[in-house]
Design an enzyme around this catalytic site. Structure first.
Site, mmCIF file in Angstrom:
data_model
loop_
_atom_site.group_PDB
_atom_site.id
_atom_site.type_symbol
_atom_site.label_atom_id
_atom_site.label_comp_id
_atom_site.label_asym_id
_atom_site.label_seq_id
_atom_site.Cartn_x
_atom_site.Cartn_y
_atom_site.Cartn_z
ATOM 1 N N GLY A 41 -8.238 -11.377 -7.746
ATOM 2 C CA GLY A 41 -6.971 -11.046 -8.702
ATOM 3 C C GLY A 41 -7.093 -9.491 -8.773
ATOM 4 N N GLY A 83 -3.016 -4.682 -0.428
ATOM 5 C CA GLY A 83 -3.578 -5.269 0.381
ATOM 6 C C GLY A 83 -3.555 -6.805 0.246
ATOM 7 C CG HIS A 84 -5.428 -8.606 -3.186
ATOM 8 N ND1 HIS A 84 -5.467 -7.793 -4.012
ATOM 9 C CD2 HIS A 84 -6.554 -9.082 -2.691
ATOM 10 C CE1 HIS A 84 -6.591 -7.674 -4.602
ATOM 11 N NE2 HIS A 84 -7.534 -8.541 -3.709
ATOM 12 C CG ASP A 116 -13.758 -7.033 1.599
ATOM 13 O OD1 ASP A 116 -14.552 -6.534 0.898
ATOM 14 O OD2 ASP A 116 -12.579 -7.001 1.310
HETATM 15 P P1 AMP Z 1 -10.784 -9.330 -3.398
HETATM 16 O O1 AMP Z 1 -9.791 -9.738 -4.268
HETATM 17 O O2 AMP Z 1 -11.416 -7.853 -3.477
HETATM 18 O O3 AMP Z 1 -11.994 -10.266 -3.062
HETATM 19 O O4 AMP Z 1 -10.062 -9.296 -1.995
HETATM 20 C C1 AMP Z 1 -9.419 -10.667 -1.842
HETATM 21 C C2 AMP Z 1 -9.204 -10.488 -0.143
HETATM 22 O O5 AMP Z 1 -8.237 -9.393 0.018
HETATM 23 C C3 AMP Z 1 -10.265 -10.411 0.660
HETATM 24 O O6 AMP Z 1 -9.902 -11.049 2.005
HETATM 25 C C4 AMP Z 1 -10.166 -8.955 1.012
HETATM 26 O O7 AMP Z 1 -10.778 -8.476 2.479
HETATM 27 C C5 AMP Z 1 -8.680 -8.569 0.984
HETATM 28 N N1 AMP Z 1 -8.356 -7.202 1.026
HETATM 29 C C6 AMP Z 1 -8.928 -6.557 -0.264
HETATM 30 N N2 AMP Z 1 -8.719 -5.289 -0.014
HETATM 31 C C7 AMP Z 1 -7.819 -5.175 0.887
HETATM 32 C C8 AMP Z 1 -7.140 -4.000 1.631
HETATM 33 N N3 AMP Z 1 -7.013 -2.612 1.284
HETATM 34 N N4 AMP Z 1 -6.199 -4.380 2.977
HETATM 35 C C9 AMP Z 1 -6.344 -5.640 3.249
HETATM 36 N N5 AMP Z 1 -6.848 -6.638 2.728
HETATM 37 C C10 AMP Z 1 -7.737 -6.421 1.578
#
Ligand code: AMP
Length: 292
Positions: free
Chosen positions: A31, A36-37, A150
């Site tokens: 969340g 990116g998400h 990641d």
């Molecule tokens: P998180 O909410 O941080 O656990 O991320 C959820 C998903 O979004 C994971 O697959 C992350 O690798 C991806 N993610 C987070 N930041 C970015 C970004 N800047 N660009 C692309 N994917 C991202």
């Protein structure tokens, strides 16, 4: 858009979608959504007909002294952003829904967690693998999309999906950056304006490494040294690790004689940030792409 909060309802919904012959794409997130998400959601849309986004701040991937309680949360905003992206279902379980009092089954990978972030976060990848395995069993997707930001997580989940025969296509999606290059992250919201400037040193050091490799430098420790110097010249930075490693095994490479991943983790103030880039050695003379 439907919001589902129990595993049973989510499984029933997924079964019904599959009976209609539709493919399901899953984007797992914690969340506090950012661009990116959203890019992962767009990627999933291209590959599957039904889009499920999970919102769950997973307690088992945080260490005892880490930021689980402080992790930014804004459910209403996330729902609005997901709706705009045309998400079909938000799966947002509570902590007790996924981890009952008797919970005791974890997924542990033998090798991949022994590198990079796994060294300073010894239980992190056990938590990641376990929650993603649970999400796979609950949502039963055909495709799941993860960010290359990641990188170690992506490699780990690819391995787990193969090892445990999930039969799910794992897609790695490019890192989305702010206009100045900082990789987008929910944790960027912790940074003060001054720390935000220091945070840019991660991207700068990776770009500089790419330049060095393009100009013929093959010695990993010299490139790491240059990155370390650059990062340390910025205020409030504390390097956890800088590594140049094999893109699949994550084992350190001394000589960059084939494509390598440069990955780093740096604390800026109290905020731990990660980033990575592919390093592609040029073989002999640089080829001018305009000749292609
Ligand atoms: P998180 O909410 O941080 O656990 O991320 C959820 C998903 O979004 C994971 O697959 C992350 O690798 C991806 N993610 C987070 N930041 C970015 C970004 N800047 N660009 C692309 N994917 C991202």
């Amino acid at each position: 858009m439907e919001i589902i909060s129990t595993a049973k309802k989510m499984q029933e919904h997924a079964d019904a979608i599959r009976r209609l012959g539709k493919t399901i794409g899953l984007v797992p997130t914690m969340g506090f959504l950012h661009e990116g998400h959203l890019s992962l959601m767009q990627e999933s849309r291209k590959r599957a007909e039904h889009l499920v986004v999970s919102l769950f701040v997973n307690p088992t991937q945080f260490g005892p002294t880490e930021d689980f309680d402080a992790y930014p949360r804004d459910f209403e905003r996330d729902v609005a952003l997901a709706e705009k992206q045309g998400v079909d279902v938000i799966f947002a379980p509570t902590e007790t829904e996924l981890y009952t009092k008797e919970f005791q089954t974890y997924v542990i990978l033998e090798k991949i967690p022994n590198h990079l972030c796994g060294i300073s976060r010894p239980t992190h990848f056990r938590g990641v693998a376990t929650v993603v395995a649970k999400l796979f069993n609950i949502v039963k997707p055909d495709v799941a999309v993860f960010g290359r930001k990641d990188y170690q997580q992506l490699v780990l989940i690819r391995r787990m999906a193969i090892d445990l025969n999930f039969g799910i296509e794992i897609v790695g999606s490019p890192t989305v950056r702010e206009p100045d290059g900082l990789a987008m992250s929910s944790r960027n919201s912790y940074l003060t304006p001054e720390q935000r400037l220091s945070a840019l040193s991660l991207y700068k050091s990776l770009k500089n490494a790419q330049k060095l490799v393009e100009s013929g430098e093959k010695n990993a420790s010299r490139i790491i040294e240059a990155a370390s110097k650059l990062i340390k010249s910025h205020k409030e930075t504390h390097i956890d690790y800088i590594s140049i490693c094999d893109p699949e095994t994550l084992v350190d490479m001394d000589i960059i004689d084939r494509p390598a991943i440069m990955a780093l983790a740096v604390k800026v103030g109290k905020t731990r940030l990660i980033d990575n880039m592919m390093l592609n050695p040029s073989d002999g003379m640089a080829v001018d792409s305009s000749f292609k």
